[in-house]
Design an enzyme around this catalytic site. Structure first.
Site: not given
Ligand code: ARG
Length: 372
Positions: A73, A76, A246, A251
């Site tokens: 992560c 953090r 968030w 991602e």
């Molecule tokens: N990578 C995942 C997604 O695209 C989410 C994982 C957690 N991500 C976060 N920003 N807490 O759905």
């Protein structure tokens, strides 16, 4: 008479409990006498019942430490501000569903996302959990195999969507059907619940410079709620402990919507940008990727939904590692996960090395119950 096996388990549990209670005590500057007394109390509780119960403070701090120890992560820096909800009293599937819906609503905060976790009843034997959430994330889009061999929706959800349909669930048949919540209590058959649409915040994607971007009709949900990981604190296994932060824009923009094995949108984005997609040399993929990521950040921002870009997130991560060092701890991390999938070498993270040591408390991946 207790069996030898049970006794060995009790010894292990007590060791784990003791290690955690001592860490809890030292980090929170609790008087040593109080820590020793707590360990005596836990020893007796384990001897009498085979398990023990965390106080609310022990639970909350353990969940935060588990975040701090999550090597994959990048976010953090904010570990200490995690909002912890205690739902250990929920026993029936409907009670669990209600607590999950509450979590979705307050953590979404109408766009002002609050990093949160809801913790359900733990077990001492990982192989016999009391509660499991079958979803990988509380909110995710279904994926359907179609007759012509193509896939509608999110291909990553194919096996789980299949499972839901076998249980009698039916989606609307769009590319963005929100899957139901599937809860299992002990070894009972799982139950599914539709997630009320009014608590699911979604963001339609637009681009600040390409008005025709909206013709792609893309959207994504506001909050990533990871729901398949086991929270381990002091030897107790919280097999149902959904949590959220968030999104970092990449991602969604560089993986969920871009990966060839996910929504695979780069060719369509390239087309609306009018790029020459006939040759790799034009770097049309890279140009489409950047604009898709701009659209994600722009749209979340415009709708007042919390999101972070990868440059800012990387700076926040550097701050986290500095703070850890100043606290006398060695920050741990998994480099391959910490670097962003877009322009990695522009971030400091890329040029650093991290030790991927697994500390506890932590969040651990669990095997999907529907995959044998
Ligand atoms: N990578 C995942 C997604 O695209 C989410 C994982 C957690 N991500 C976060 N920003 N807490 O759905």
């Amino acid at each position: 008479m207790q069996s030898q096996h049970t006794m060995i388990n009790h010894v292990e549990l007590l060791q784990e409990a003791e290690a955690y209670i001592r860490q809890f005590g030292s980090e929170l500057a609790i008087e040593e006498q109080a820590t020793e007394a707590r360990i005596v109390e836990i020893t007796a509780e384990i001897a009498a019942t085979g398990t023990y119960t965390h106080t609310l403070e022990e639970l909350a701090y353990g969940a935060k430490l588990a975040w701090r120890n999550s090597n994959r992560c990048i976010g953090r820096l904010f570990w200490d501000s995690l909002n912890v909800q205690d739902a250990r009293e929920a026993t029936a599937a409907a009670d669990v569903a209600r607590a999950v819906f509450r979590h979705i609503e307050y953590a979404t905060g109408r766009g002002k996302i609050l990093p949160s976790i809801t913790v359900f009843a733990p077990c001492t034997d990982v192989d016999s959990p009391r509660i499991r959430i079958w979803n990988e994330q509380l909110i995710r889009y279904a994926g359907y195999s179609q007759d012509d061999g193509s896939i509608l929706g999110d291909p990553i959800s194919l096996p789980f969507t299949q499972t839901c349909m076998e249980m009698g669930w039916r989606g609307a048949g769009t590319a963005f059907d929100v899957l139901p919540l599937v809860i299992q209590i002990g070894s009972q058959p799982p139950e599914w619940f539709d997630i009320p649409t009014d608590i699911v915040l979604e963001v339609p994607l637009t681009h600040p410079d390409f008005p025709n971007f909206e013709e792609l009709q893309l959207k994504w949900y506001a909050v990533p709620f990871v729901s398949n990981m086991r929270l381990e604190i002091g030897g107790l296994h919280y097999t149902a402990a959904p949590f959220n932060g968030w999104y970092m824009g990449t991602e969604i923009g560089a993986r969920n919507l871009a990966d060839p094995f996910r929504y695979n949108m780069l060719p369509a984005v390239g087309a609306i940008m009018g790029l020459d997609t006939s040759r790799e040399m034009t770097l049309w993929r890279d140009r489409a990727l950047v604009e898709l990521n701009i659209a994600v950040l722009h749209s979340y921002k415009a709708q007042g939904v919390t999101i972070v870009d990868h440059h800012t997130a990387s700076k926040q991560f550097s701050l986290f590692t500095e703070k850890e060092q100043r606290s006398g701890r060695k920050p741990t991390g998994r480099w391959s996960w910490l670097i962003p999938p877009l322009s990695p070498a522009t971030t400091a993270t890329f040029h650093n090395r991290y030790e991927d040591t697994e500390l506890k408390p932590n969040y651990f991946v669990q095997k999907a119950p529907y995959e044998s």
